[in-house]
Design a protein around this motif. Structure first.
Motif, mmCIF file in Angstrom:
data_model
loop_
_atom_site.group_PDB
_atom_site.id
_atom_site.type_symbol
_atom_site.label_atom_id
_atom_site.label_comp_id
_atom_site.label_asym_id
_atom_site.label_seq_id
_atom_site.Cartn_x
_atom_site.Cartn_y
_atom_site.Cartn_z
ATOM 1 N N PHE A 66 47.233 37.014 -32.016
ATOM 2 C CA PHE A 66 47.686 37.296 -33.389
ATOM 3 C C PHE A 66 48.643 38.492 -33.483
ATOM 4 C CE2 PHE A 66 43.419 39.338 -33.376
ATOM 5 C CZ PHE A 66 43.639 40.579 -33.949
ATOM 6 N N GLY A 67 49.355 38.739 -32.389
ATOM 7 C CA GLY A 67 50.368 39.792 -32.395
ATOM 8 C C GLY A 67 49.818 41.193 -32.291
ATOM 9 N N ALA A 68 48.541 41.325 -31.944
ATOM 10 C CA ALA A 68 47.910 42.651 -31.941
ATOM 11 C C ALA A 68 47.744 43.245 -30.549
ATOM 12 C CB ALA A 68 46.538 42.571 -32.607
ATOM 13 N N TYR A 69 47.516 42.393 -29.567
ATOM 14 C CA TYR A 69 46.992 42.853 -28.284
ATOM 15 C C TYR A 69 48.065 43.374 -27.334
ATOM 16 C CZ TYR A 69 42.491 40.562 -29.351
ATOM 17 O OH TYR A 69 41.301 40.187 -29.917
ATOM 18 N N LYS A 88 52.337 46.789 -38.762
ATOM 19 C CA LYS A 88 53.180 45.607 -38.972
ATOM 20 C C LYS A 88 54.308 45.575 -37.950
ATOM 21 C CE LYS A 88 55.586 43.082 -42.638
ATOM 22 N NZ LYS A 88 55.926 43.076 -44.089
ATOM 23 N N HIS A 89 54.842 46.729 -37.640
ATOM 24 C CA HIS A 89 55.899 46.819 -36.622
ATOM 25 C C HIS A 89 55.380 46.327 -35.269
ATOM 26 C CE1 HIS A 89 59.214 48.395 -34.212
ATOM 27 N NE2 HIS A 89 58.323 49.012 -33.466
ATOM 28 N N ALA A 90 54.142 46.702 -34.938
ATOM 29 C CA ALA A 90 53.564 46.278 -33.670
ATOM 30 C C ALA A 90 53.406 44.763 -33.612
ATOM 31 C CB ALA A 90 52.210 46.962 -33.462
ATOM 32 N N VAL A 91 53.003 44.152 -34.732
ATOM 33 C CA VAL A 91 52.866 42.690 -34.784
ATOM 34 C C VAL A 91 54.205 42.026 -34.483
ATOM 35 C CG1 VAL A 91 52.397 40.710 -36.274
ATOM 36 C CG2 VAL A 91 50.927 42.737 -36.381
ATOM 37 N N ASN A 92 55.241 42.459 -35.175
ATOM 38 C CA ASN A 92 56.570 41.883 -34.956
ATOM 39 C C ASN A 92 57.049 42.119 -33.518
ATOM 40 O OD1 ASN A 92 57.989 40.789 -37.599
ATOM 41 N ND2 ASN A 92 56.764 42.555 -38.221
ATOM 42 N N LYS A 93 56.817 43.304 -33.013
ATOM 43 C CA LYS A 93 57.241 43.635 -31.649
ATOM 44 C C LYS A 93 56.517 42.764 -30.626
ATOM 45 C CE LYS A 93 57.351 47.434 -28.297
ATOM 46 N NZ LYS A 93 56.998 48.864 -28.057
ATOM 47 N N ASN A 94 55.213 42.582 -30.803
ATOM 48 C CA ASN A 94 54.444 41.803 -29.824
ATOM 49 C C ASN A 94 54.785 40.323 -29.866
ATOM 50 O OD1 ASN A 94 53.063 44.037 -28.790
ATOM 51 N ND2 ASN A 94 51.465 43.912 -30.353
ATOM 52 N N ILE A 95 54.945 39.771 -31.073
ATOM 53 C CA ILE A 95 55.315 38.360 -31.171
ATOM 54 C C ILE A 95 56.703 38.132 -30.569
ATOM 55 C CG2 ILE A 95 55.880 36.471 -32.748
ATOM 56 C CD1 ILE A 95 52.889 36.957 -32.490
ATOM 57 N N LYS A 96 57.647 38.967 -30.929
ATOM 58 C CA LYS A 96 59.001 38.821 -30.385
ATOM 59 C C LYS A 96 59.007 39.005 -28.870
ATOM 60 C CE LYS A 96 61.360 40.298 -34.618
ATOM 61 N NZ LYS A 96 62.154 41.370 -35.285
ATOM 62 N N GLY A 97 58.232 39.977 -28.387
ATOM 63 C CA GLY A 97 58.162 40.198 -26.944
ATOM 64 C C GLY A 97 57.572 39.011 -26.217
ATOM 65 N N SER A 98 56.512 38.433 -26.770
ATOM 66 C CA SER A 98 55.889 37.260 -26.154
ATOM 67 C C SER A 98 56.857 36.082 -26.107
ATOM 68 C CB SER A 98 54.632 36.853 -26.936
ATOM 69 O OG SER A 98 53.581 37.768 -26.746
ATOM 70 N N ILE A 99 57.496 35.786 -27.237
ATOM 71 C CA ILE A 99 58.384 34.627 -27.302
ATOM 72 C C ILE A 99 59.598 34.815 -26.401
ATOM 73 C CG2 ILE A 99 59.716 33.111 -28.797
ATOM 74 C CD1 ILE A 99 56.601 33.124 -29.171
ATOM 75 N N ASN A 100 60.185 35.982 -26.416
ATOM 76 C CA ASN A 100 61.347 36.219 -25.552
ATOM 77 C C ASN A 100 60.981 36.138 -24.072
ATOM 78 O OD1 ASN A 100 63.281 36.540 -27.592
ATOM 79 N ND2 ASN A 100 62.740 38.686 -27.896
ATOM 80 N N SER A 101 59.757 36.544 -23.732
ATOM 81 C CA SER A 101 59.301 36.397 -22.349
ATOM 82 C C SER A 101 59.180 34.923 -21.982
ATOM 83 C CB SER A 101 57.949 37.089 -22.158
ATOM 84 O OG SER A 101 58.049 38.479 -22.369
#
Length: 361
Positions: A66-69, A88-101
């Motif tokens: 859920f974009g937290a971990y 909220k910034h962390a959620v966006n950063k983690n989701i974007k990081g996961s998808i780009n990976s």
């Protein structure tokens, strides 16, 4: 004076009891299981009407947490400290990081678990829309996708220091070829009070036409991890197996992928040298899957990378790790390789997994 103090204390206790009772009634009355055999909306525009046999494809799967971990995150239900993402910034950063990976893998098909739509814990970020926007801004501008809800909880007051709140989350499936039909199937769950805070376990069943007149039946799966009754977890596999077997007997091709919450390597400790006294992830028991199906545990024997870490504390080299994300395929599919993308658990408590395969003609 003493009587007044005692009376005040009793009134306070009574108010607390009434409020607690009212909240407990709210949680019980709010509880519902999401409809079984629910037809899912098929969204987006696909690049092609069908997939081909005897052609190489790649599928990826990732539990996004859920974009937290992030690697410095621990979760209260696993013995850690946090109940929300850091920000909220962390959620966006983690989701974007996961998808780009994941996009570095150039997968054709993509499966995602723990994708929040509108949850307290992820600051109400619509992660499904965020993911699709990222894909559209890459080379994946023409895809079909479906979403199956597996968590629609009332507002949870626990922990009191930072209530987990209300959550809506689920499974996102992405395909370059047209998804002709998609169904949400409810899995067996435990019937005790734990059902009030656990996911409403399910899988999504997505049908994609092949040029040879058959179909690829793609299952996006997130099975139970913790059950007080082991038969619950077994019955989930039994149900999935029955569905897959029925489709295979029609001549279709089967791939089930996702967070199995089972040790898909059989004994992850043999690869990673870590063990847990909890021993919560067991292999899928022998005999639950038909002989037509094979469990694909993603691993590079020369350089094994785990797909999951314990979230009881921030990630370190001493963390308990294992591989619980993987695939189940039918015998008419040739698997060339399967592996784990090593992100160092930077964006989720799961590393993405992927598999290269051919649909045999």
């Amino acid at each position: 004076m003493v009587k007044k103090i005692l009376k005040s204390i009793l009134i306070i206790i009574l108010v607390i009891v009434v409020l607690f009772g009212a909240y407990f009634a709210y949680v019980l009355l709010s509880y519902h299981r999401i409809e079984d055999n629910l037809q899912l909306d098929i969204e987006g525009e696909s690049a092609t009407d069908s997939l081909k046999t005897d052609e190489l494809y790649r599928i990826s799967s990732a539990n996004l947490g859920f974009g937290a971990y992030s690697d410095d995150y621990s979760f209260f239900m696993d013995g850690g400290t946090e109940s929300w993402a850091f920000s909220k910034h962390a959620v966006n950063k983690n989701i974007k990081g996961s998808i780009n990976s994941i996009l570095t893998l150039n997968p054709n098909l993509m499966l995602f678990q723990e994708v929040d739509l509108n949850s307290t814990r992820s600051y109400h970020v619509n992660e499904k829309d965020l993911i699709i926007d990222i894909l559209k801004n890459s080379s994946y501008d023409n895809v079909n996708y479906t979403f199956a809800m597996n968590y629609d909880s009332p507002f949870l007051l626990y922990p009191l220091t930072q209530p987990h709140g209300k959550s809506r989350a689920g499974l996102l499936t992405v395909s370059p070829a047209t998804i002709t039909d998609s169904t949400r199937r409810s899995l067996p769950i435990e019937e005790g009070l734990s059902k009030l805070i656990d996911l409403d376990r399910c899988y999504s069943k997505n049908c994609i036409n092949l040029e040879n007149g058959k179909q690829l039946i793609l299952y996006n799966v997130h099975l139970s991890a913790y059950t007080t009754d082991p038969s619950t977890a077994d019955n989930q596999v039994v149900m999935l197996n029955a569905d897959m077997k029925d489709e295979f007997e029609k001549g279709n091709y089967i791939i089930a992928g996702g967070d199995m919450n089972k040790d898909v390597l059989g004994d992850s400790s043999a690869y990673f040298g870590t063990t847990s006294t909890e021993n919560w992830a067991q292999p899928i028991p022998d005999g639950l899957l038909d002989e037509s199906f094979t469990i694909i545990g993603p691993v590079d024997e020369e350089n094994p990378v785990p797909s999951c870490r314990n979230a009881d504390k921030p990630y370190s080299k001493n963390s308990y790790v294992l591989t619980i994300d993987g695939f189940i395929v039918s015998s008419n599919i040739e698997v060339l390789s399967a592996n784990v993308l090593d992100t160092g658990f930077k964006y989720s408590d799961h590393n993405p997994v992927y598999m290269d395969f051919i649909l045999k003609d």
